[in-house]
Design an enzyme around this catalytic site. Structure first.
Site, PDB file in Angstrom:
ATOM      1  N   TYR A   1     -38.136  23.466 -10.156  1.00 48.54           N
ATOM      2  CA  TYR A   1     -38.809  24.150 -11.264  1.00 48.54           C
ATOM      3  C   TYR A   1     -37.847  24.315 -12.449  1.00 48.54           C
ATOM      4  O   TYR A   1     -38.184  23.979 -13.592  1.00 48.54           O
ATOM      5  CB  TYR A   1     -39.314  25.502 -10.773  1.00 48.54           C
ATOM      6  CG  TYR A   1     -40.144  26.266 -11.783  1.00 48.54           C
ATOM      7  CD1 TYR A   1     -41.496  25.992 -11.951  1.00 48.54           C
ATOM      8  CD2 TYR A   1     -39.583  27.291 -12.541  1.00 48.54           C
ATOM      9  CE1 TYR A   1     -42.260  26.708 -12.869  1.00 48.54           C
ATOM     10  CE2 TYR A   1     -40.337  28.011 -13.457  1.00 48.54           C
ATOM     11  CZ  TYR A   1     -41.681  27.717 -13.617  1.00 48.54           C
ATOM     12  OH  TYR A   1     -42.432  28.425 -14.525  1.00 48.54           O
TER      13      TYR A   1
ATOM     14  N   ASN B   1     -48.918  23.730 -22.024  1.00 45.30           N
ATOM     15  CA  ASN B   1     -48.599  24.916 -21.232  1.00 45.30           C
ATOM     16  C   ASN B   1     -48.894  24.774 -19.740  1.00 45.30           C
ATOM     17  O   ASN B   1     -48.329  25.513 -18.938  1.00 45.30           O
ATOM     18  CB  ASN B   1     -49.406  26.083 -21.854  1.00 45.30           C
ATOM     19  CG  ASN B   1     -49.485  27.272 -20.972  1.00 45.30           C
ATOM     20  OD1 ASN B   1     -48.506  27.998 -20.832  1.00 45.30           O
ATOM     21  ND2 ASN B   1     -50.630  27.490 -20.331  1.00 45.30           N
TER      22      ASN B   1
HETATM   23  P1  NAI Z   1     -51.335  29.937 -14.046  1.00 48.98           P
HETATM   24  O1  NAI Z   1     -51.208  29.357 -12.674  1.00 48.98           O
HETATM   25  O2  NAI Z   1     -51.962  31.275 -14.211  1.00 48.98           O
HETATM   26  O3  NAI Z   1     -52.114  28.903 -14.989  1.00 48.98           O
HETATM   27  C1  NAI Z   1     -51.782  27.545 -15.012  1.00 48.98           C
HETATM   28  C2  NAI Z   1     -53.038  26.742 -15.353  1.00 48.98           C
HETATM   29  O4  NAI Z   1     -52.655  25.355 -15.435  1.00 48.98           O
HETATM   30  C3  NAI Z   1     -54.131  26.829 -14.280  1.00 48.98           C
HETATM   31  O5  NAI Z   1     -55.369  27.139 -14.884  1.00 48.98           O
HETATM   32  C4  NAI Z   1     -54.142  25.442 -13.659  1.00 48.98           C
HETATM   33  O6  NAI Z   1     -55.419  25.032 -13.195  1.00 48.98           O
HETATM   34  C5  NAI Z   1     -53.656  24.573 -14.803  1.00 48.98           C
HETATM   35  N1  NAI Z   1     -53.082  23.316 -14.355  1.00 48.98           N
HETATM   36  C6  NAI Z   1     -52.187  23.131 -13.345  1.00 48.98           C
HETATM   37  N2  NAI Z   1     -51.923  21.827 -13.194  1.00 48.98           N
HETATM   38  C7  NAI Z   1     -52.654  21.170 -14.132  1.00 48.98           C
HETATM   39  C8  NAI Z   1     -52.816  19.797 -14.458  1.00 48.98           C
HETATM   40  N3  NAI Z   1     -52.165  18.836 -13.786  1.00 48.98           N
HETATM   41  N4  NAI Z   1     -53.660  19.467 -15.473  1.00 48.98           N
HETATM   42  C9  NAI Z   1     -54.322  20.431 -16.152  1.00 48.98           C
HETATM   43  N5  NAI Z   1     -54.216  21.749 -15.865  1.00 48.98           N
HETATM   44  C10 NAI Z   1     -53.401  22.108 -14.862  1.00 48.98           C
HETATM   45  O7  NAI Z   1     -49.856  29.908 -14.636  1.00 48.98           O
HETATM   46  P2  NAI Z   1     -49.141  30.715 -15.835  1.00 48.98           P
HETATM   47  O8  NAI Z   1     -48.274  31.725 -15.235  1.00 48.98           O
HETATM   48  O9  NAI Z   1     -50.103  31.075 -16.870  1.00 48.98           O
HETATM   49  O10 NAI Z   1     -48.166  29.564 -16.351  1.00 48.98           O
HETATM   50  C11 NAI Z   1     -48.395  28.822 -17.530  1.00 48.98           C
HETATM   51  C12 NAI Z   1     -47.092  28.137 -17.887  1.00 48.98           C
HETATM   52  O11 NAI Z   1     -46.081  29.128 -18.100  1.00 48.98           O
HETATM   53  C13 NAI Z   1     -46.551  27.209 -16.808  1.00 48.98           C
HETATM   54  O12 NAI Z   1     -45.992  26.066 -17.425  1.00 48.98           O
HETATM   55  C14 NAI Z   1     -45.475  28.050 -16.149  1.00 48.98           C
HETATM   56  O13 NAI Z   1     -44.489  27.250 -15.540  1.00 48.98           O
HETATM   57  C15 NAI Z   1     -44.938  28.801 -17.348  1.00 48.98           C
HETATM   58  N6  NAI Z   1     -44.216  30.033 -17.061  1.00 48.98           N
HETATM   59  C16 NAI Z   1     -44.799  31.031 -16.330  1.00 48.98           C
HETATM   60  C17 NAI Z   1     -44.095  32.188 -16.069  1.00 48.98           C
HETATM   61  C18 NAI Z   1     -44.666  33.294 -15.246  1.00 48.98           C
HETATM   62  O14 NAI Z   1     -43.908  34.174 -14.824  1.00 48.98           O
HETATM   63  N7  NAI Z   1     -45.966  33.328 -14.994  1.00 48.98           N
HETATM   64  C19 NAI Z   1     -42.719  32.374 -16.568  1.00 48.98           C
HETATM   65  C20 NAI Z   1     -42.219  31.278 -17.363  1.00 48.98           C
HETATM   66  C21 NAI Z   1     -42.952  30.151 -17.583  1.00 48.98           C
END
Ligand code: NAI
Length: 250
Positions: free
Chosen positions: A154, A86
């Protein structure tokens, strides 16, 4: 709450924030032993503490770190039943094909797509040994439709996650390993807030296109992930699972 994941071992990447954090809490409430993986040591450790789980600090773009994190999960808890791949990052500020530079493009592919390749590559052998497992890869609604706001690097990365999940779902179905792509619509998390901070009018533009008229809460996405992780979805694999407030249907 029914304990659909009782005793199962789940590794969640990006567990320190947003969707990953909400899913860690939901999995724990459903009885899973949760391994919280995050790049950020503070939020990751806090998440693990909240769910009485194990924290592993890892960069999911680092092959050796991905191999080690699954091994550590298995050594600690004895199996690997669920992998929720994720972790991801938001697009660069101006993510149009005409402006996104090659380095920014490569970085988004590395964190959003290559990481999922690595996580699947090294989770699957553990599940093959067990003869079962459920993998959920976080794609996005932008993998199935064009976004009004340019986010080419993205969208391409998430399209790759979707295609890879379908192919792997088909390939490993006969080995008892289910692999599905989760496609959330816009979710109220730090990732989305970061996008809106860069472009304040983006929120209003987005809302117009969401039939349910609001952004999702992370817990609503976590409920869908728990379903995909559990036996309630036992006849689902290679699936595009949209949880998007109707945005892709409008
Ligand atoms: P968020 O930014 O709240 O959480 C993402 C987490 O991933 C953070 O804790 C960060 O430290 C961690 N992270 C980032 N790069 C990393 C790496 N290289 N290694 C390990 N950890 C890493 O983001 P959110 O919104 O919870 O997103 C989670 C997933 O859902 C992502 O893949 C995002 O693209 C996807 N997504 C999010 C949407 C939204 O509207 N928030 C919509 C559709 C998909």
């Amino acid at each position: 709450m029914t304990k659909r994941l009782d005793g199962r071992v789940a590794v969640i990447t990006g567990a320190g924030s947003g969707i990953g954090l909400a899913t860690a809490k939901r999995f724990a409430a459903e009885g899973a032993k949760v391994v919280c993986v995050d790049l950020d040591p503070e939020s990751g450790a806090k998440a693990a503490n909240e769910v009485d789980g194990l924290f592993i600090q890892a960069d999911v773009t680092d092959e050796a770190a991905v191999i080690a994190m699954y091994q550590q999960a298995v050594d600690h808890y004895g199996s690997l039943d669920i992998a929720f791949n994720n972790a991801g990052i938001s697009p660069p500020e101006d993510d149009s094909i005409l402006t996104t530079g090659l380095e920014a493009w490569k970085r988004v592919q590395e964190v959003n797509l290559t990481s999922v390749y690595l996580c699947c590559k090294y989770a699957i052998p553990h599940m093959q040994r067990q003869g079962k497992g459920s993998i959920i890869n976080t794609a996005s609604f932008v993998a199935v439709m064009g976004a009004a706001t340019s986010q080419i690097s993205y969208s391409a990365s998430k399209g790759g996650v979707l295609a890879m999940s379908r192919e792997l779902g088909v390939q490993f179905a006969r080995e008892g390993i289910r692999i599905n792509a989760l496609c959330p619509g816009p979710v109220n998390t730090p990732l989305l807030q970061e996008l809106f901070a860069k472009d304040p009018e983006r929120a209003a533009r987005r809302l117009v296109h969401i039939p349910l008229g609001r952004f999702a809460e992370p817990s609503e996405i976590a409920a869908a992930v728990a379903f995909l992780a559990s036996d309630d979805s036992s006849f689902m694999t290679a699936n595009t699972f949209l949880v998007d407030g109707g945005i892709s249907g409008a």
